[in-house]
Structures are given as structure tokens and as C-alpha cells.
Design a protein around this motif. Structure first.
Motif, mmCIF file in Angstrom:
data_model
loop_
_atom_site.group_PDB
_atom_site.id
_atom_site.type_symbol
_atom_site.label_atom_id
_atom_site.label_comp_id
_atom_site.label_asym_id
_atom_site.label_seq_id
_atom_site.Cartn_x
_atom_site.Cartn_y
_atom_site.Cartn_z
ATOM 1 N N UNK A 86 0.833 -1.188 0.000
ATOM 2 C CA UNK A 86 0.000 0.000 0.000
ATOM 3 C C UNK A 86 0.875 1.248 0.000
ATOM 4 N N UNK A 116 0.688 5.743 -0.777
ATOM 5 C CA UNK A 116 -0.244 6.868 -0.772
ATOM 6 C C UNK A 116 0.494 8.173 -1.064
ATOM 7 N N UNK A 134 -5.760 13.077 1.019
ATOM 8 C CA UNK A 134 -5.311 12.007 0.146
ATOM 9 C C UNK A 134 -5.509 12.373 -1.313
ATOM 10 N N UNK A 166 -3.868 6.744 -4.201
ATOM 11 C CA UNK A 166 -3.271 5.656 -3.460
ATOM 12 C C UNK A 166 -3.194 4.417 -4.357
ATOM 13 N N UNK A 176 -8.002 9.543 -4.583
ATOM 14 C CA UNK A 176 -8.340 9.879 -3.219
ATOM 15 C C UNK A 176 -9.308 11.039 -3.187
ATOM 16 N N UNK A 213 -2.419 -5.693 6.326
ATOM 17 C CA UNK A 213 -3.103 -5.578 7.618
ATOM 18 C C UNK A 213 -2.516 -6.548 8.628
ATOM 19 N N UNK A 214 -2.546 -6.254 9.879
ATOM 20 C CA UNK A 214 -3.293 -5.173 10.497
ATOM 21 C C UNK A 214 -2.523 -3.883 10.670
ATOM 22 N N UNK A 215 -1.654 -3.562 9.752
ATOM 23 C CA UNK A 215 -0.935 -2.299 9.777
ATOM 24 C C UNK A 215 -0.307 -2.055 11.145
ATOM 25 N N UNK A 216 0.332 -3.092 11.651
ATOM 26 C CA UNK A 216 0.800 -3.062 13.042
ATOM 27 C C UNK A 216 1.683 -1.870 13.361
ATOM 28 N N UNK A 217 2.442 -1.415 12.402
ATOM 29 C CA UNK A 217 3.378 -0.329 12.679
ATOM 30 C C UNK A 217 2.927 0.982 12.065
ATOM 31 N N UNK A 218 1.664 1.062 11.746
ATOM 32 C CA UNK A 218 1.159 2.301 11.212
ATOM 33 C C UNK A 218 1.634 2.518 9.792
ATOM 34 N N UNK A 219 1.535 3.708 9.377
ATOM 35 C CA UNK A 219 1.940 4.102 8.040
ATOM 36 C C UNK A 219 3.285 4.809 8.144
ATOM 37 N N UNK A 220 4.193 4.488 7.243
ATOM 38 C CA UNK A 220 5.497 5.150 7.228
ATOM 39 C C UNK A 220 5.461 6.276 6.209
ATOM 40 N N UNK A 221 5.850 7.460 6.655
ATOM 41 C CA UNK A 221 5.814 8.631 5.783
ATOM 42 C C UNK A 221 7.216 9.034 5.350
ATOM 43 N N UNK A 250 -9.062 1.255 12.332
ATOM 44 C CA UNK A 250 -7.916 1.584 13.167
ATOM 45 C C UNK A 250 -7.889 3.087 13.383
ATOM 46 N N UNK A 264 -5.280 6.259 14.759
ATOM 47 C CA UNK A 264 -3.869 6.567 14.907
ATOM 48 C C UNK A 264 -3.702 7.981 15.470
ATOM 49 N N UNK A 317 -0.473 10.818 15.147
ATOM 50 C CA UNK A 317 0.832 11.164 14.599
ATOM 51 C C UNK A 317 1.260 12.512 15.154
ATOM 52 N N UNK A 324 6.456 13.299 9.818
ATOM 53 C CA UNK A 324 5.325 12.720 10.553
ATOM 54 C C UNK A 324 5.812 11.519 11.346
ATOM 55 N N UNK A 337 4.883 8.427 13.845
ATOM 56 C CA UNK A 337 3.822 7.547 14.324
ATOM 57 C C UNK A 337 3.901 7.424 15.840
ATOM 58 N N UNK A 375 -1.286 3.146 17.298
ATOM 59 C CA UNK A 375 -2.404 2.601 16.535
ATOM 60 C C UNK A 375 -3.326 1.881 17.498
ATOM 61 N N UNK A 403 -10.834 0.745 2.219
ATOM 62 C CA UNK A 403 -9.853 -0.095 2.896
ATOM 63 C C UNK A 403 -8.442 0.449 2.742
ATOM 64 N N UNK A 418 -7.280 3.345 3.462
ATOM 65 C CA UNK A 418 -7.154 4.789 3.253
ATOM 66 C C UNK A 418 -7.167 5.496 4.597
#
Lengths: 114, 119
Positions: free
Chosen positions: A31, A33, A45, A48, A58, A97-105, B33, B35, B37, B45, B47, B50, B104, B106
Motif C-alpha cells: 500500500x 499513498x 489524500x 493511493x 483519493x 493488515x493489520x498495519x501493526x506499525x502504522x503508516x510510514x511517511x 484503526x 492513529x 501522529x 510525521x 507515528x 495505533x 480499505x 485509506x
């Protein structure tokens, strides 16, 4: 170092010019974005992708295009730059999923259109 | 559609004060979920946490704690004994976790709360 890499960090464009914002991740994330952050605002957004060859719009896609030919890369194209596209652009990725570590930017690209 | 609202645009406190940042969300998804940040002045950003919609347990990490209440659709963030280094913009965000949904994966952000901690 593992993460999301964005280039360039800064850019000034003239109205009507085109450019591509590059985004690469080395975490094998499916994934990816693109977000834009206007001054004093949250992130919105743009586009994506849920995997190579699959992209979707988005919230604010007008004026932008994307492609995803590989898992690692997700470039964002501005075809005819307008002052309204002055913003900070963030690329992000996340694994399954479950995106355990969040989203990396990524660290962001600050774009000014004059 | 999903929406995240952070009621406080700006908060200013003096060091060592406790501060709570509010977050209220709207979603039609049954699983999701949440979050938080942090965006320091340098702009990246970071994290923080979560939370799965199934898990309503509060969480504490050092001076940070989070209070998730599904009944009121809130996910508030408290910093205890604030420090100058906590000065940043804080974003609450929401991501559906229902694989069959159109949203899903997003991540939707609130507009952010600017926290300034004065020495």
C-alpha cells in the motif's frame, strides 16, 4: 536505511510547468499513498495504490496523475502546475493488515508554484 | 465516508502542565484503526500509536496516554507533565480495516492540533 524516500525535498515551479515527485520504499509494502498538506491544514489524500499496477483516486486527485509499475515506486505527476498546488507533499506506505506499525511517511516535498 | 475532527486548533500550556487533545471520528465501517501522529517543527510525521476498534483498553506509554471510547467515537490523547519538546502539531487519523470496503487502507486525517509548550 529502510523507509520511504521522497525527492526532491524542495521545488519551485512556474505556472504551467510539469514535474514528477518521486517516492520509493524499500519495505516491500503493497500500500502506497500520496497526501498533500496545505498550511495549517491536515493531510488530504490525492491518490493511493494497493499494489503494483493498481491505483485509485483519493479526496483531491484533480491536477495529478500516478502510476505504480513496481512495488517500490509510486511517482506523482503534476502536468500543468497551478498556484493552488503549492503545498507540502507526503508519500506514505504500509504493509499488509493489520498495519501493526502504522503508516510510514517520507520526509515530504515542499512545492511552490509561482 | 469517514471523517476525523480535532476540536482544538491550538493549545498553549506551560511546561509540566497536563494537556489533552481531543479527537472525534465518524465512520460507517464496523472495524477500523485509529492513529495519532506527531509533526514536529522539522515537518516529518512521527507515528505514535495505533488502536484497533476492537480494543477499547486505554494505553499508556511514558508520559503519553490514550483514551478510546467507542460509544462516543472518541480517541483522546493526553500528555502528562508536558515538556517543550512536545511542541508540535498532532494529528488523529482513521483507517478502515474491513477488507471488503471501498475505503480499505485509506488513512483519513483530522485537521491537526498545534500544541505549544512554554518553558
Amino acid at each position: 536505511n529502510a523507509g520511504v524516500t521522497q525527492t526532491p525535498k524542495f521545488r519551485i515551479l512556474k505556472i504551467g510547468q510539469s514535474m514528477t515527485l518521486q517516492c520509493t520504499q524499500d519495505m516491500n509494502h503493497n500500500y502506497m499513498y500520496w497526501y498533500r498538506q496545505d498550511p495549517g491544514m491536515g493531510l488530504k489524500l490525492i491518490y493511493y495504490s494497493v499494489g503494483a499496477g493498481i491505483t485509485d483516486k483519493g479526496e483531491v486527485p484533480n491536477g495529478y496523475n500516478v502510476s505504480r509499475s513496481t512495488t517500490e515506486d509510486f511517482p506523482l505527476r503534476l502536468e500543468l502546475a497551478a498556484p493552488s498546488q503549492t503545498s507540502v507533499y507526503f508519500c506514505a506506505s504500509t504493509g499488509q493488515p493489520p498495519f501493526s506499525y502504522g503508516y510510514t511517511f517520507g520526509s515530504g516535498t515542499r512545492l511552490t508554484v509561482v | 465516508a469517514q471523517k476525523v475532527t480535532q476540536a482544538q486548533t491550538e493549545i498553549s500550556v506551560v511546561e509540566k502542565e497536563d494537556v489533552t487533545l481531543d479527537c472525534v471520528y465518524e465512520t460507517r465501517d464496523t472495524t477500523y484503526y485509529l492513529f495519532w501522529y506527531k509533526q514536529p517543527p522539522s515537518g516529518e510525521l512521527v507515528f505514535l500509536i495505533r488502536r484497533n476498534s476492537f480494543d477499547e483498553q486505554n494505553e499508556i506509554s511514558g508520559r503519553y496516554s490514550w483514551n478510546f471510547q467507542k460509544s462516543t467515537s472518541s480517541f483522546n490523547f493526553t500528555i502528562t507533565a508536558s515538556q517543550v519538546v512536545d511542541s508540535a502539531v498532532y494529528f488523529c487519523a482513521l483507517s478502515p480495516s474491513n477488507a471488503g470496503g471501498t475505503s480499505y487502507g485509506k488513512l483519513t486525517f483530522g485537521q491537526g492540533t498545534i500544541l505549544t509548550v512554554h518553558p
